[in-house]
Design an enzyme around this catalytic site. Structure first.
Site, short mmCIF file in Angstrom:
data_model
loop_
_atom_site.label_atom_id
_atom_site.label_comp_id
_atom_site.label_asym_id
_atom_site.label_seq_id
_atom_site.Cartn_x
_atom_site.Cartn_y
_atom_site.Cartn_z
CB SER A 1 -29.74 2.19 89.84
OG SER A 1 -29.95 3.29 89.01
CE LYS B 1 -32.31 2.38 86.75
NZ LYS B 1 -31.11 3.20 86.65
CE1 TYR C 1 -35.30 4.82 87.04
CE2 TYR C 1 -35.06 7.20 86.91
CZ TYR C 1 -34.50 5.95 87.01
OH TYR C 1 -33.13 5.82 87.10
CE1 TYR D 1 -26.66 1.55 86.51
CE2 TYR D 1 -24.99 1.88 88.18
CZ TYR D 1 -26.30 1.83 87.82
OH TYR D 1 -27.27 2.06 88.74
CB VAL E 1 -26.37 7.15 92.70
CG1 VAL E 1 -25.70 6.83 91.39
CG2 VAL E 1 -27.80 7.60 92.52
#
Ligand code: GLN
Length: 315
Positions: free
Chosen positions: A67, A70, A195, A251, A269
């Site tokens: 992530s 992103k 992705y 998050y 992660v």
């Protein structure tokens, strides 16, 4: 930055100190190939805006962006497609939910992902990248990311990519729901494939810190005299990205982290954290043992420690 030697000592001390946090964490295994990581691995690096690199521990150990990608996909797509194309399909608000949550897509009146830092938002952005297949889009993404990380090119970790692609039922559900909402451009399978590939980009903490330094310069390449002058992303894209890293980058742990560190950061992660202190430096950290929210346990302790001790707070 303050004296290089003092900063090196601080970095060494924080990396050593983070080993206890790592022991309390757990390596992600919902993507089976990620379970191979050594939970005790810890490393970190700082790149000043002048381009000077300090590193400690396993700062050159390879891991996948997951992530963290992103925070790189967002400026890429903003500069390639424009802000309107992005934010007509994705919001700018935190969720307080886990990164792979699907619940708000149907339950909220927004009818689009809350932000680009959660899986749903990132899958939409993957569909907006230049190119029509996942492979083409991810190759473009890797080229863009390599420039930010100060490397000639970046590689795909095939095993992690295949492992995620073979097991990503939740992301598939999210992507098909996004298609139903009219938010995915082109084929759903290509958006997902792009992705998974972007998440499986191989990096290390040292090069992530350089990307943080570029963000710290509002999009300029780090170098002597506070930046080499070469623009790698628009100033606006850098600002939007850092703002959303602050509010959504970790998050449902974003608020607590912001209270402690007060600088924009993005986790993955795979164990990486990318952080940026405006006008000062970029930070990259690696520690695959994660806390219950999926953030690197060692990385949080290192980045919070650096911010506290070097006075990096932006807020
Ligand atoms: N590829 C991972 C997923 O979609 C990324 C998640 C993360 O790093 N938080 O589940």
């Amino acid at each position: 930055m303050s004296s290089g030697r003092a900063t090196q000592e601080l970095l060494d001390r924080l990396v050593e100190g983070a080993r206890a946090a790592a022991r309390a964490g757990r390596v992600a295994d919902y993507i089976p190939a990620l379970a191979r990581a050594r939970p005790e691995a810890v490393g970190a690096a700082i790149t000043s805006v002048e381009g000077e690199l300090l590193e400690s521990g396993e700062a050159r150990a390879g891991f996948t962006l997951q992530s963290v990608s992103k925070a790189i996909a967002l400026p890429y797509v903003i500069d390639a497609r424009g802000e309107e194309a992005v934010f007509s399909r994705v919001g700018k608000e935190p969720t307080g939910d886990p990164f792979n949550s699907i619940i708000r897509l149907e339950a909220s009146s927004l009818k689009k992902p809350y932000n680009p830092m959660i899986n749903a938002g990132a899958i939409v952005l993957s569909s907006l990248m230049p190119g029509s297949t996942g492979e083409e889009r991810a190759a473009g993404f890797r080229g863009y990311a390599a420039a930010l990380l100060g490397l000639p090119s970046l590689a795909l970790d095939e095993e992690v990519y295949r492992s995620e692609a073979a097991t990503a039922n939740k992301n598939r559900s999210i992507a098909w729901f996004l298609k139903e909402l009219g938010l995915v451009e082109g084929e759903v399978d290509e958006a997902l494939d792009g992705y998974f590939r972007q998440c499986a980009t191989l990096v290390d903490a040292a090069s992530l810190s350089r990307c943080g330094a570029c963000l710290a310069l509002d999009g300029l390449e780090p170098g002597s005299a506070g930046g080499s002058g070469r623009r790698l992303m628009s100033e606006r894209a850098a600002r939007v990205t850092k703002a959303l890293m602050c509010s959504c980058g970790l998050y449902d742990g974003s608020g607590a982290f912001c209270v402690e560190a007060g600088i924009p950061a993005k986790s993955g992660v795979g164990g990486g954290i990318l952080a940026s202190a405006r006008g000062r430096a970029g930070i990259g950290s690696y520690g695959p043992a994660l806390d219950p929210r999926g953030n690197s346990a060692a990385g949080l302790s290192i980045v919070e420690g650096l911010s506290r001790e070097l006075g990096l707070f932006a807020l």
